[in-house]
Design an enzyme around this catalytic site. Sequence first.
Site, PDB file in Angstrom:
ATOM      1  N   ARG A   1      -1.645  -6.752   4.562  1.00  0.00           N
ATOM      2  CA  ARG A   1      -0.929  -7.908   4.021  1.00  0.00           C
ATOM      3  C   ARG A   1       0.039  -8.511   5.029  1.00  0.00           C
ATOM      4  O   ARG A   1       0.102  -9.714   5.211  1.00  0.00           O
ATOM      5  CB  ARG A   1      -0.141  -7.481   2.776  1.00  0.00           C
ATOM      6  CG  ARG A   1       0.588  -8.622   2.097  1.00  0.00           C
ATOM      7  CD  ARG A   1       1.595  -8.108   1.097  1.00  0.00           C
ATOM      8  NE  ARG A   1       2.821  -7.639   1.709  1.00  0.00           N
ATOM      9  CZ  ARG A   1       3.579  -6.656   1.249  1.00  0.00           C
ATOM     10  NH1 ARG A   1       3.207  -5.977   0.190  1.00  0.00           N
ATOM     11  NH2 ARG A   1       4.695  -6.307   1.861  1.00  0.00           N
TER      12      ARG A   1
ATOM     13  N   HIS B   1      -0.019  -4.621  -2.488  1.00  0.00           N
ATOM     14  CA  HIS B   1       0.900  -3.524  -2.195  1.00  0.00           C
ATOM     15  C   HIS B   1       0.208  -2.167  -2.097  1.00  0.00           C
ATOM     16  O   HIS B   1       0.790  -1.205  -1.606  1.00  0.00           O
ATOM     17  CB  HIS B   1       1.985  -3.482  -3.285  1.00  0.00           C
ATOM     18  CG  HIS B   1       3.162  -2.622  -2.956  1.00  0.00           C
ATOM     19  ND1 HIS B   1       3.372  -1.392  -3.537  1.00  0.00           N
ATOM     20  CD2 HIS B   1       4.203  -2.814  -2.098  1.00  0.00           C
ATOM     21  CE1 HIS B   1       4.491  -0.863  -3.062  1.00  0.00           C
ATOM     22  NE2 HIS B   1       5.008  -1.703  -2.189  1.00  0.00           N
TER      23      HIS B   1
ATOM     24  N   HIS C   1      10.065   8.335  -0.151  1.00  0.00           N
ATOM     25  CA  HIS C   1       9.323   7.147  -0.563  1.00  0.00           C
ATOM     26  C   HIS C   1       8.094   7.520  -1.392  1.00  0.00           C
ATOM     27  O   HIS C   1       7.379   6.650  -1.895  1.00  0.00           O
ATOM     28  CB  HIS C   1       8.919   6.374   0.703  1.00  0.00           C
ATOM     29  CG  HIS C   1       8.388   5.002   0.465  1.00  0.00           C
ATOM     30  ND1 HIS C   1       7.073   4.656   0.707  1.00  0.00           N
ATOM     31  CD2 HIS C   1       8.990   3.869   0.004  1.00  0.00           C
ATOM     32  CE1 HIS C   1       6.886   3.383   0.413  1.00  0.00           C
ATOM     33  NE2 HIS C   1       8.028   2.882  -0.007  1.00  0.00           N
TER      34      HIS C   1
END
Length: 700
Positions: free
Chosen positions: A560, A588, A431
């Site tokens: 978030r 993000h 990732h």
Amino acid sequence: MTEFDKPGYFLNRELSWLKFNMRVLQEADDKANPLLEQLRFIAIFASNLDEFFMIRVAGLQQQLESGINKQDAAGLTVKQQLEEISRAVHAMVKTQYRYLRTILQELIKQEILVTDVESLSEKNKAWAEDYFLHTVYPVITPLAVDASHPFPFLANRSLNLAVMLGHERECMTAVVQVPAVLPRIIPIPGGGKKKKFILLEELIRSFCFHLFHGYILKDILAFRITRNSDLSIDEEESEDLLALVEKSLRQRKRGQGVRLELSKTANKNLKNFLIDALKIEGQDIYEINGPIDLTFLMKFVDLPEGDFLRYPAFVPQVPADLVEVDDLFAAIRERDILLHHPYESFEPVVELIRRAAADPDVLAIKQTLYRVSGNSPIVRALAQAAENGKQVTVLVELKARFDEERNILWARQLEEAGCHVIYGLVGLKTHAKILLVVRRESSGIKRYVHMGTGNYNDATARVYTDMGLFTANDQMGADASAFFNLLSGYSDPPVWNKIVVAPMGLRRKLEELIAREIEHVENGKTGRIIAKMNALVDKEIVLKLYEAAHKGVKIDLIIRGICILRPGLPEVSENVSVRSIVGRFLEHSRIFYFANGGDEKVYLSSADWMTRNLRERVELFFPVEDPRQAERIRGLLDLMLKDNQKAHIMKSDGTYRRADRRGRAGTNSQELFYEMAQLAAKPQDITLEQMLKPMYRKQE
């Protein structure tokens, strides 16, 4: 820390996520948002909920069917979680459609109308029937359901119509799939200034009799099934990961049903027919009072005539350190460059790869790809670099959920162009977001590195908030080379100079950083942590935060989505605040600040504080060492903590309330970040204080 390890100190992750999605939905009820943008939030809510059922609810149902009914950190069993999820989602869906009806009524005032066939003029009815006969009829196929025709297998999330037919005292059923290859929402011509639209399923419903000559249509019911879409991949048993993922993708389409949505009806026979055929339990049935599958609104909100009902046009700016820069390599050599997307353009990242591909002095390019856009300029540039004779190594993560097919396509294209494509480490998703360019220069070999918090995706970089860092720091470059050697070969993890890598050491590093703040407090100094991320789920990290808060460290969390930590608990988390910002752009970025007794430390990362990120993924956590850039990030964090227009504050019971604006000027951090980017992009000398001026002006 066992004193903090009590179920009452934690929130359930699934219910926490649902609260996040509810915050998304509430934006559809915020009259400060333009009408079509309100519809967009309804579509985003619907899309989020689909994925939640396909992955999270499906996983819980599988556990229960396997006899697993263990408790989570908050003390809820699997069965209890499913019951709570069902209660919450049924209420949320009702709210969703209430908001939809209100917005559609407001759109009528703007002369935009979504209608049905019965409400059309005779002229438009004739046009609609002609459209059905010549465009829709050739595409659709009615499927009878009887003793010789079993109930058809229906694709995940496909929209269908169940039809009840009468013929000579008999009652029969059929299924008609609403074709996804045709537009879901159809403009009706000749309306003049007034814009009229009709849904494809309404058109089929009205003219369905053309499909069943000799039969009487008794009832028609729209429905949709959502299936388990999580991939089960045993990498240890496979020699070809590409083939294994492709096989698993075919299985995904036939996953177990986890949710049935159907139009609200009084026809119990037709409803029970669907329930029996699809084998869906009672709490997983959602009767919908309106169109099913509102993700189609995502395309409707972009209708060309609706500019005045959308947010003003947004143009990402040239990053401040790259204004009037011609030589990108020279600019990066001179100083570290911070990029703040989408306020600042993602184009410099693409441009670096393009220049590297064409530069005769560039010897090698190495990059990780997790999610890229459908027509990725980055993939094209990497392919061009290989064709130009560069050594190009690309790690393509085949297991990036719902991007597997696209990534398989890119992997094959890159291999055909001559790139060396690798798929990462067995059992781990890669990732991390990192790009390395190796260049031959007069002083010797120089390495240029880009690392970021978000994907190398030029499309999402326009709507996701992320940060990236360009650097030519020699130690960072050495770390980048070692990182790719780790991914592509059998190299043991090295001793890193600057970066921290999960799963090899990130958890330990985070615990050390938190422990250091505790130590500063115990020595009479101030302890402070500001952590911005998408999700906080890892129980061990939460326990460490509780310990720090209990000892007096002030902790501000900007999260978030999911947060299992409960703030404001007496003697536990009274020093912790949790806020969530939901606005025009999807938050993000992962940003971490530690006061460190006055020697402040700022980090960026690809990883959230979730167990999967710390244990099951290859992630990067890296410092921002340029004092100017670190100070800039600290200013941005402060502004997010002052946001009182798009911020929601978590209470100790896990519920959220809008940030308090009483007696204070309105502060929208996303709007101010764009103002700051516009100001910084002006070709002139500008100080950090001047760049942050819009922030302070709004506070006055």
